[in-house]
Design a protein around this motif. Structure first.
Motif, mmCIF file in Angstrom:
data_model
loop_
_atom_site.group_PDB
_atom_site.id
_atom_site.type_symbol
_atom_site.label_atom_id
_atom_site.label_comp_id
_atom_site.label_asym_id
_atom_site.label_seq_id
_atom_site.Cartn_x
_atom_site.Cartn_y
_atom_site.Cartn_z
ATOM 1 N N TYR A 97 0.992 -1.591 -0.051
ATOM 2 C CA TYR A 97 0.149 0.164 0.219
ATOM 3 C C TYR A 97 0.930 1.422 -0.046
ATOM 4 C CZ TYR A 97 -3.673 -3.125 1.053
ATOM 5 O OH TYR A 97 -4.557 -4.012 1.513
ATOM 6 N N PHE A 98 -0.139 2.552 -0.844
ATOM 7 C CA PHE A 98 0.875 2.886 -0.483
ATOM 8 C C PHE A 98 -0.078 4.674 -0.087
ATOM 9 C CE2 PHE A 98 0.778 3.198 -5.344
ATOM 10 C CZ PHE A 98 -0.429 4.291 -5.476
ATOM 11 N N TRP A 99 0.301 5.918 0.133
ATOM 12 C CA TRP A 99 -0.467 6.829 -0.283
ATOM 13 C C TRP A 99 0.161 7.556 -1.212
ATOM 14 C CZ3 TRP A 99 -4.759 7.761 3.243
ATOM 15 C CH2 TRP A 99 -5.011 6.793 3.730
ATOM 16 N N ALA A 100 -0.392 8.297 -1.387
ATOM 17 C CA ALA A 100 -0.738 9.197 -2.952
ATOM 18 C C ALA A 100 -0.520 10.717 -2.587
ATOM 19 C CB ALA A 100 -2.021 9.516 -4.166
ATOM 20 N N GLN A 101 -0.003 11.866 -3.353
ATOM 21 C CA GLN A 101 -0.108 13.387 -2.821
ATOM 22 C C GLN A 101 -1.889 13.758 -2.666
ATOM 23 O OE1 GLN A 101 3.664 15.049 -3.713
ATOM 24 N NE2 GLN A 101 2.800 14.577 -5.134
ATOM 25 N N GLY A 103 -3.616 12.594 -1.112
ATOM 26 C CA GLY A 103 -4.672 11.939 0.411
ATOM 27 C C GLY A 103 -5.094 10.533 0.731
ATOM 28 N N LYS A 104 -4.880 9.979 -0.944
ATOM 29 C CA LYS A 104 -5.552 8.800 -1.140
ATOM 30 C C LYS A 104 -4.643 7.242 -0.883
ATOM 31 C CE LYS A 104 -9.694 10.128 -3.738
ATOM 32 N NZ LYS A 104 -10.525 10.138 -4.958
ATOM 33 N N GLU A 105 -5.431 6.410 -0.663
ATOM 34 C CA GLU A 105 -4.296 5.353 -0.237
ATOM 35 C C GLU A 105 -4.573 4.357 -1.438
ATOM 36 O OE1 GLU A 105 -3.112 1.928 3.227
ATOM 37 O OE2 GLU A 105 -5.477 2.592 2.560
ATOM 38 N N LEU A 115 1.770 -6.703 -11.881
ATOM 39 C CA LEU A 115 1.057 -6.153 -11.211
ATOM 40 C C LEU A 115 0.306 -5.068 -10.687
ATOM 41 C CD1 LEU A 115 4.499 -5.320 -11.158
ATOM 42 C CD2 LEU A 115 4.618 -4.418 -8.703
ATOM 43 N N GLU A 116 -0.447 -5.158 -10.048
ATOM 44 C CA GLU A 116 -2.078 -4.575 -10.085
ATOM 45 C C GLU A 116 -2.014 -2.636 -9.271
ATOM 46 O OE1 GLU A 116 -5.039 -7.533 -11.773
ATOM 47 O OE2 GLU A 116 -4.996 -7.472 -10.190
ATOM 48 N N CYS A 117 -2.838 -1.920 -10.001
ATOM 49 C CA CYS A 117 -2.702 -0.807 -9.007
ATOM 50 C C CYS A 117 -3.984 -0.905 -8.736
ATOM 51 C CB CYS A 117 -2.260 0.449 -9.050
ATOM 52 S SG CYS A 117 -2.209 1.806 -7.877
ATOM 53 N N VAL A 118 -4.423 -0.812 -7.662
ATOM 54 C CA VAL A 118 -6.419 -0.834 -7.086
ATOM 55 C C VAL A 118 -6.158 1.162 -5.653
ATOM 56 C CG1 VAL A 118 -7.772 -1.648 -6.174
ATOM 57 C CG2 VAL A 118 -6.219 -3.282 -6.905
ATOM 58 N N ASP A 119 -7.453 1.395 -6.340
ATOM 59 C CA ASP A 119 -8.217 2.544 -5.415
ATOM 60 C C ASP A 119 -8.784 1.448 -5.010
ATOM 61 O OD1 ASP A 119 -10.902 1.962 -6.026
ATOM 62 O OD2 ASP A 119 -10.717 3.563 -7.973
ATOM 63 N N GLY A 120 -8.812 2.805 -3.707
ATOM 64 C CA GLY A 120 -9.611 2.225 -2.375
ATOM 65 C C GLY A 120 -11.330 1.858 -2.367
ATOM 66 N N LEU A 148 -4.030 9.363 -14.347
ATOM 67 C CA LEU A 148 -3.357 10.474 -14.683
ATOM 68 C C LEU A 148 -2.888 11.612 -13.686
ATOM 69 C CD1 LEU A 148 -4.727 10.983 -18.249
ATOM 70 C CD2 LEU A 148 -2.444 10.235 -18.120
ATOM 71 N N PRO A 149 -3.758 11.761 -13.026
ATOM 72 C CA PRO A 149 -3.546 13.067 -12.222
ATOM 73 C C PRO A 149 -2.223 11.848 -11.013
ATOM 74 C CG PRO A 149 -5.645 12.263 -11.853
ATOM 75 C CD PRO A 149 -5.281 11.637 -12.678
ATOM 76 N N ILE A 150 -2.267 10.354 -10.592
ATOM 77 C CA ILE A 150 -0.893 10.103 -9.992
ATOM 78 C C ILE A 150 0.180 10.014 -10.511
ATOM 79 C CG2 ILE A 150 -2.512 10.719 -7.480
ATOM 80 C CD1 ILE A 150 -2.726 7.888 -7.789
ATOM 81 N N ILE A 151 -0.002 9.728 -12.233
ATOM 82 C CA ILE A 151 0.529 9.225 -12.475
ATOM 83 C C ILE A 151 2.520 8.837 -12.540
ATOM 84 C CG2 ILE A 151 1.342 10.297 -14.647
ATOM 85 C CD1 ILE A 151 0.414 6.280 -15.306
ATOM 86 N N THR A 152 3.162 10.125 -11.991
ATOM 87 C CA THR A 152 3.954 9.990 -11.134
ATOM 88 C C THR A 152 4.494 8.570 -10.298
ATOM 89 O OG1 THR A 152 4.830 11.590 -12.546
ATOM 90 C CG2 THR A 152 5.967 11.322 -10.777
ATOM 91 N N GLU A 153 3.635 8.973 -9.604
ATOM 92 C CA GLU A 153 3.587 8.158 -8.280
ATOM 93 C C GLU A 153 3.354 6.768 -8.620
ATOM 94 O OE1 GLU A 153 1.184 11.261 -4.929
ATOM 95 O OE2 GLU A 153 0.951 11.357 -7.168
ATOM 96 N N ILE A 154 2.418 6.567 -9.165
ATOM 97 C CA ILE A 154 2.306 4.926 -10.231
ATOM 98 C C ILE A 154 3.379 4.571 -10.501
ATOM 99 C CG2 ILE A 154 1.049 3.640 -11.431
ATOM 100 C CD1 ILE A 154 -1.630 5.759 -11.231
#
Length: 170
Positions: A97-101, A103-105, A115-120, A148-154
């Protein structure tokens, strides 16, 4: 169905790679310097094609001695430990798990070739898969417009999880 985007990853090496879109535009570069600092750079010409991209254009991974986990920084923000960006909620789980900027996990479901990135809400917002032998690229990252808004974090946490896998971090 919501729009999706694809980036092709060239180089199977998680320490040095590049991601290009299907039009051959360079989207991200992953580059490690000799002093154990890795820069993940979102390329401006690609980002300008997607006005919904937010957040920093660069992230930096600072490794400890012998490439042990250290910390990471998005743009000029405060640092986070690599452990915080790869939090495991259950000892037996392979998910991280990670927290994006924003404020969502988010969660990465980790398997050897995928690898799959899954929202809350449990929606898969990004999927990384290794390629077939005949493909000219090493892997493919497909993501939904909502990512797209968090693509760098992804891309940063994807890279970090791949490094952790090949480095046998817990």
């Amino acid at each position: 169905m919501a729009a999706s985007y694809t980036l092709l990853q060239y180089s199977a090496d998680p320490w040095n790679a590049r991601f290009e879109d299907l039009e051959k535009r360079l989207a991200f570069t992953v580059d490690e310097s000799p002093n154990l600092i890795m820069k993940i750079a979102r390329e401006a010409p690609w980002a300008q094609q997607h006005p919904d991209i937010m957040g920093p254009s660069n992230s930096y991974l600072y490794f400890g001695p012998n490439r042990t986990p250290g910390h990471l920084i998005y743009g000029n923000s405060t640092y986070h430990t690599m452990a915080q960006a790869r939090n495991r909620k259950k000892e037996s789980s392979t998910s991280r798990y990670f927290w994006a900027q924003n404020g969502k996990e988010y969660k990465w479901r980790i398997a050897p070739q995928r690898l799959e990135c899954v929202d809350g809400k449990g929606n898969v917002i990004a999927l990384w898969e290794t390629s077939q032998l005949a493909d000219p690229f090493a892997a493919k990252l497909t993501f939904k417009h909502v990512a797209l808004p968090i693509i760098t974090e992804i891309v940063t946490t994807l890279t970090l999880n791949r490094i952790a896998h090949v480095s046998n971090w817990q």
